[in-house]
Write a protein that holds these residues in place. Structure first.
Motif, PDB file in Angstrom:
ATOM      1  N   HIS A   1       0.924  -1.444   0.047  1.00  0.00           N
ATOM      2  CA  HIS A   1      -0.016  -0.115  -0.007  1.00  0.00           C
ATOM      3  C   HIS A   1       1.003   1.143   0.074  1.00  0.00           C
ATOM      4  CE1 HIS A   1      -2.490  -3.307   1.692  1.00  0.00           C
ATOM      5  NE2 HIS A   1      -3.621  -2.380   1.209  1.00  0.00           N
ATOM      6  N   VAL A   2       0.647   2.150  -0.892  1.00  0.00           N
ATOM      7  CA  VAL A   2       1.159   3.354  -0.908  1.00  0.00           C
ATOM      8  C   VAL A   2       0.471   4.855  -0.842  1.00  0.00           C
ATOM      9  CG1 VAL A   2       1.253   3.174  -3.540  1.00  0.00           C
ATOM     10  CG2 VAL A   2       2.995   4.569  -2.183  1.00  0.00           C
ATOM     11  N   ARG A   3       0.890   5.675  -0.363  1.00  0.00           N
ATOM     12  CA  ARG A   3       0.158   6.988  -0.464  1.00  0.00           C
ATOM     13  C   ARG A   3       0.208   7.479  -1.944  1.00  0.00           C
ATOM     14  NH1 ARG A   3      -1.430   8.308   4.516  1.00  0.00           N
ATOM     15  NH2 ARG A   3      -0.138   7.857   6.344  1.00  0.00           N
TER      16      ARG A   3
ATOM     17  N   PRO B   1      -8.525   6.818   3.983  1.00  0.00           N
ATOM     18  CA  PRO B   1      -8.212   6.635   5.238  1.00  0.00           C
ATOM     19  C   PRO B   1      -8.753   7.615   6.293  1.00  0.00           C
ATOM     20  CG  PRO B   1      -6.197   7.556   4.386  1.00  0.00           C
ATOM     21  CD  PRO B   1      -6.992   7.267   3.303  1.00  0.00           C
ATOM     22  N   GLY B   2      -9.377   8.982   5.674  1.00  0.00           N
ATOM     23  CA  GLY B   2     -10.039   9.677   6.599  1.00  0.00           C
ATOM     24  C   GLY B   2      -9.266  10.184   7.580  1.00  0.00           C
TER      25      GLY B   2
ATOM     26  N   ALA C   1      -1.949   5.774   9.781  1.00  0.00           N
ATOM     27  CA  ALA C   1      -0.883   4.635   9.455  1.00  0.00           C
ATOM     28  C   ALA C   1      -1.558   4.134   7.908  1.00  0.00           C
ATOM     29  CB  ALA C   1      -1.157   3.491  10.412  1.00  0.00           C
ATOM     30  N   VAL C   2      -0.333   3.763   7.200  1.00  0.00           N
ATOM     31  CA  VAL C   2      -0.555   3.147   5.942  1.00  0.00           C
ATOM     32  C   VAL C   2      -0.708   1.694   6.273  1.00  0.00           C
ATOM     33  CG1 VAL C   2       0.409   2.552   3.620  1.00  0.00           C
ATOM     34  CG2 VAL C   2       0.831   4.792   4.701  1.00  0.00           C
ATOM     35  N   PRO C   3      -1.759   0.953   5.639  1.00  0.00           N
ATOM     36  CA  PRO C   3      -2.058  -0.519   5.954  1.00  0.00           C
ATOM     37  C   PRO C   3      -1.014  -1.192   5.349  1.00  0.00           C
ATOM     38  CG  PRO C   3      -3.993   0.612   4.697  1.00  0.00           C
ATOM     39  CD  PRO C   3      -2.926   1.606   4.734  1.00  0.00           C
TER      40      PRO C   3
ATOM     41  N   GLU D   1      -5.715  12.337  -0.741  1.00  0.00           N
ATOM     42  CA  GLU D   1      -5.812  11.348   0.295  1.00  0.00           C
ATOM     43  C   GLU D   1      -5.676   9.930   0.404  1.00  0.00           C
ATOM     44  OE1 GLU D   1      -9.419   9.673   3.385  1.00  0.00           O
ATOM     45  OE2 GLU D   1      -9.696  11.547   2.231  1.00  0.00           O
ATOM     46  N   VAL D   2      -5.749   9.483  -1.107  1.00  0.00           N
ATOM     47  CA  VAL D   2      -6.044   7.809  -1.334  1.00  0.00           C
ATOM     48  C   VAL D   2      -4.846   7.356  -1.056  1.00  0.00           C
ATOM     49  CG1 VAL D   2      -5.308   8.010  -3.848  1.00  0.00           C
ATOM     50  CG2 VAL D   2      -7.234   6.420  -3.024  1.00  0.00           C
ATOM     51  N   ILE D   3      -5.018   6.098  -0.583  1.00  0.00           N
ATOM     52  CA  ILE D   3      -3.771   5.080  -0.531  1.00  0.00           C
ATOM     53  C   ILE D   3      -4.290   3.918  -1.356  1.00  0.00           C
ATOM     54  CG2 ILE D   3      -3.014   3.254   1.086  1.00  0.00           C
ATOM     55  CD1 ILE D   3      -3.241   5.255   3.295  1.00  0.00           C
TER      56      ILE D   3
END
Length: 333
Positions: free
Chosen positions: A71-73, A202-203, A207-209, A229-231
């Protein structure tokens, strides 16, 4: 710049993995040979790319710590998701991109000369709120709107100037029109139908999952909001842009409007931007810089070939030239 044929001579430490179960690994491509330039010339600690063409998916990395499942921002790649929802709502006649922003956000009366199109194409001239919060301090959409009202226009007259504020306002408009947040509408309209299981908004979760790469740091996503915002994951981003450009998410007229760059003097469409390569091919997509990470997706106009790459550094040294060589190696070979 060396000729493309000489790039194969660059030492490649990348691990090439085939993501199609039961099939044999694919030979390296020019893009995979060029990837290490993001490290050696771009000064990124590590890089990875994923290319999708037909049923063929190839993953390459300069560091085994990066995997396709990470998972990446994705930062400003969020804008393509938000623009897609806005254009879907326009196709449903629930909003009008030619309408003034104040039709949907009456409190922004001083912005009555601006249209939704000017927000989508970054031709509003609005102050970029990230110059104030530096992309790290949470701001409410109302606070972002207040900053836009408090600062003079940066580019009067409809000239193109990238501003994250535009997409925060679009997020507010989505809520006004639908009664739901932009994140809820993206989940319902894009993430769920395309089965993007690694993609999330993530609101307030900082933390990144897991799994994620070594560049994953804690960040309050409200620092970017609808602008970033999206991951996601590299496979999900390839799937999203492929579906978008193949017409699965927008009717033909809306997709044509998204890819029309005239309003932004050729710089930008609506949530996507083009890059013309030396061989005459133009690729479409977006990039994102946030929290020690840089991600970019580029695809052919018909979505038949899509490439997403990431580096574990927000800014690349010599970034544009190195990126251009990577895109050329992939799409012009």
């Amino acid at each position: 710049m060396p000729a493309l044929r000489t790039l194969l001579a660059i030492p490649v430490t990348a691990a090439l993995l085939c993501l199609n179960p039961g099939s044999a690994p694919h030979p390296g491509t020019l893009a995979e040979a060029t990837l290490p330039l993001l490290v050696t010339q771009g000064k990124a600690p590590a890089a990875a790319l994923l290319t999708t063409e037909g049923a063929d998916t190839r993953f390459t990395t300069t560091n085994a710590a990066l995997t396709p499942a990470d998972h990446v921002r994705a930062g400003s790649i969020t804008k393509t998701f938000v623009a897609t929802v806005v254009l879907q709502l326009a196709a449903e006649r629930r909003l009008d991109v030619s309408a003034p922003v104040t039709r949907y956000l009456p409190a922004l009366a001083p912005l009555r000369d601006l249209t939704l199109r000017s927000l989508l194409t970054h031709t509003s001239g609005l102050y970029d709120f990230t110059a104030t919060n530096h992309g790290t301090t949470p701001l409410t959409p109302a606070a972002v709107a207040a900053l836009a009202l408090a600062h003079a226009r940066t580019t009067p007259g409809g000239a193109w100037a990238y501003s994250n504020t535009n997409y925060v306002l679009l997020g507010m408009i989505i809520r006004q029109v639908t009664g739901h947040s932009y994140a809820t509408e993206v989940r319902r309209r894009i993430i769920a139908p395309l089965h993007l299981t690694g993609t999330s908004f993530p609101g307030t979760r900082t933390a990144v999952p897991r799994p994620h790469g070594p560049d994953a740091i804690r960040l309050d996503p409200r620092a970017a909001g609808a602008a970033g915002e999206v991951i996601s994951t590299l496979p999900d981003l390839n799937r999203f842009y492929r579906a978008l450009l193949r017409g699965r998410l927008l009717p033909p007229a809306a997709l044509s409007a998204m890819l029309n760059t005239r309003t932004a003097q050729g710089h930008y469409g609506m949530g996507v931007f083009p890059e013309k390569l030396p061989c005459g091919i133009t690729v479409w997509g977006h990039n994102g810089r946030i929290a020690h990470t840089y991600v970019r997706t580029a695809a052919t106009r018909d979505g038949s070939r899509v490439m997403t790459y990431r580096v574990t550094r927000q800014l690349l040294a010599k970034g544009p030239s190195v990126e251009h060589r990577l895109l050329t190696a992939e799409f012009c070979a």
